[in-house]
Design an enzyme around this catalytic site. Structure first.
Site, PDB file in Angstrom:
ATOM      1  N   LYS A  84       0.737  -1.098  -0.001  1.00  0.00           N
ATOM      2  CA  LYS A  84       0.015  -0.090  -0.075  1.00  0.00           C
ATOM      3  C   LYS A  84       0.958   1.094  -0.096  1.00  0.00           C
ATOM      4  O   LYS A  84       1.309   1.654   1.189  1.00  0.00           O
ATOM      5  CB  LYS A  84      -0.911   0.035   1.058  1.00  0.00           C
ATOM      6  CG  LYS A  84      -2.038   0.844   1.413  1.00  0.00           C
ATOM      7  CD  LYS A  84      -2.880   0.827   2.193  1.00  0.00           C
ATOM      8  CE  LYS A  84      -3.872   1.820   2.628  1.00  0.00           C
ATOM      9  NZ  LYS A  84      -4.891   2.170   1.503  1.00  0.00           N
TER      10      LYS A  84
HETATM   11  N1  PMP Z   1      -7.897  -1.545  -2.373  1.00  0.00           N
HETATM   12  C1  PMP Z   1      -7.366  -0.360  -2.391  1.00  0.00           C
HETATM   13  C2  PMP Z   1      -6.611   0.067  -3.572  1.00  0.00           C
HETATM   14  C3  PMP Z   1      -7.428   0.283  -1.279  1.00  0.00           C
HETATM   15  O1  PMP Z   1      -6.706   1.481  -1.355  1.00  0.00           O
HETATM   16  C4  PMP Z   1      -7.963  -0.231  -0.050  1.00  0.00           C
HETATM   17  C5  PMP Z   1      -8.152   0.607   1.348  1.00  0.00           C
HETATM   18  N2  PMP Z   1      -7.102   0.264   1.980  1.00  0.00           N
HETATM   19  C6  PMP Z   1      -8.633  -1.517  -0.272  1.00  0.00           C
HETATM   20  C7  PMP Z   1      -8.792  -2.417  -1.459  1.00  0.00           C
HETATM   21  C8  PMP Z   1      -9.374  -2.249   0.977  1.00  0.00           C
HETATM   22  O2  PMP Z   1      -8.334  -2.583   2.047  1.00  0.00           O
HETATM   23  P1  PMP Z   1      -8.789  -2.534   3.283  1.00  0.00           P
HETATM   24  O3  PMP Z   1     -10.054  -3.278   3.723  1.00  0.00           O
HETATM   25  O4  PMP Z   1      -7.579  -3.038   4.176  1.00  0.00           O
HETATM   26  O5  PMP Z   1      -9.170  -1.067   3.982  1.00  0.00           O
END
Ligand code: PMP
Length: 314
Positions: free
Chosen positions: A159
């Protein structure tokens, strides 16, 4: 929504005033997008503040840093404690927590080795990400003309700040065309994810989501929903999803820390199912929000409690 400042931000082990958390314009991160970060929510189930899946978010942050060879001295437990400390000292609940590891000020060449790494954890109030009523009524989305980051270009499992240049293109195009959000396909044309959400479809009673190989972030909400579906006896499969399968799905929804569990009522103006949250989406919402809001037992120990002297409700 403009950021609402809180009192303190955690920086490299110390709590500093909000306004002192500044960086130089010639920092590596400003020029080359060299950051990894997390988005985490602190809820207040039964008026008792608690962070949702803090350890999993901290681990993904460390994983992202490792992929990018970012050195720092912190363990997963240190990051969890920093999140707890910042929530506790700021006393604002519920809130959104933003841990970030970035390459700071030192050298300006692309090569980041030797540039100092700084770790921050901030928190601030934040509301519904895809608009009020989105969780109840669902949202209208489109397929983006922008493709998700391809394998072996920018790593989708990390991320990183830089990945969100791609997300911004997806989001801006969708909004310019009157949609709330866009769904990106991967480099081979299979469904990947939203600009900041994972995606699930329901077909013939089965819950389907794209595998990590389709350039998706390993979402923590995604894994929570898979667990909850298994708990209530819904079959879950990870399977590549052709674009057209979206249009003929019985139900489609987004998951994410920001979007929580948001039903999708149309894709490219094609109505999904009955054009509102379907029965499996609603059962999963009931399990998920039941836990988040303290109406159901936290049976998987997903919450980390935040000790607080005096909470300010927002
Ligand atoms: N995909 C992307 C590109 C994101 O930015 C997020 C948010 N973090 C998610 C999926 C969902 O991840 P999470 O459930 O861990 O927030």
């Amino acid at each position: 929504m403009p950021i609402q400042p809180t009192e303190k931000i955690w920086r490299n082990g110390k709590l500093i005033p909000w306004n002192e958390a500044q960086i130089h314009v010639l920092s590596h991160v400003v020029n080359y997008g060299s950051s990894v970060f997390e988005g985490v929510r602190c809820y207040a189930p039964n008026n008792s503040p608690a962070i949702f899946r803090a350890a999993e978010h901290a681990q993904r942050l460390l994983d992202s840093a490792k992929i990018y060879r970012m050195d720092h001295p912190y363990t997963r437990e240190d990051i969890v404690q920093a999140m707890v400390d910042v929530c506790s000292v700021n006393g604002v609940f519920p809130s959104y927590i933003r841990p970030i590891i970035l390459r700071g000020y030192g050298e300006i060449g692309v090569d980041p080795i030797g540039v100092p790494t700084d770790v921050y954890v901030a928190n601030y109030p934040w509301g519904k990400y895809l608009g009020s009523g989105s969780i109840e009524d669902g949202v209208d989305v489109c397929i983006s003309s922008w493709t998700r980051i391809a394998p072996n270009t920018l790593p989708a499992m990390a991320k990183s700040g830089a990945n969100y240049m791609n997300s911004q293109l997806i989001k801006m195009e969708a909004r310019a065309n009157g949609y709330v959000e866009g769904i990106a396909l991967d480099v081979n044309g299979y469904v990947s994810e939203g600009s900041g959400e994972n995606l699930f479809i329901v077909r013939d009673g089965k819950l389907i989501t794209a595998p990590l190989g389709n350039s998706v972030l390993p979402g923590i909400t995604r894994s929570s929903i898979v667990q909850l579906a298994e708990d209530i006896g819904i079959k879950v499969v990870e399977q590549m999803i052709p674009r057209e399968m979206l249009y003929i799905s019985d139900e489609v929804f987004f998951t994410g820390t920001a979007a929580e569990l948001t039903p999708i009522r149309s894709v490219d103006k094609v109505k999904i199912g009955a054009g509102k949250a379907g029965p499996i989406t609603m059962s999963l919402q009931s399990e998920f929000f039941g836990i988040l809001h303290g109406k159901k037992k936290d049976r998987h120990n997903w919450f980390t409690q935040v000790p607080v002297k005096q909470a300010v409700a927002v």
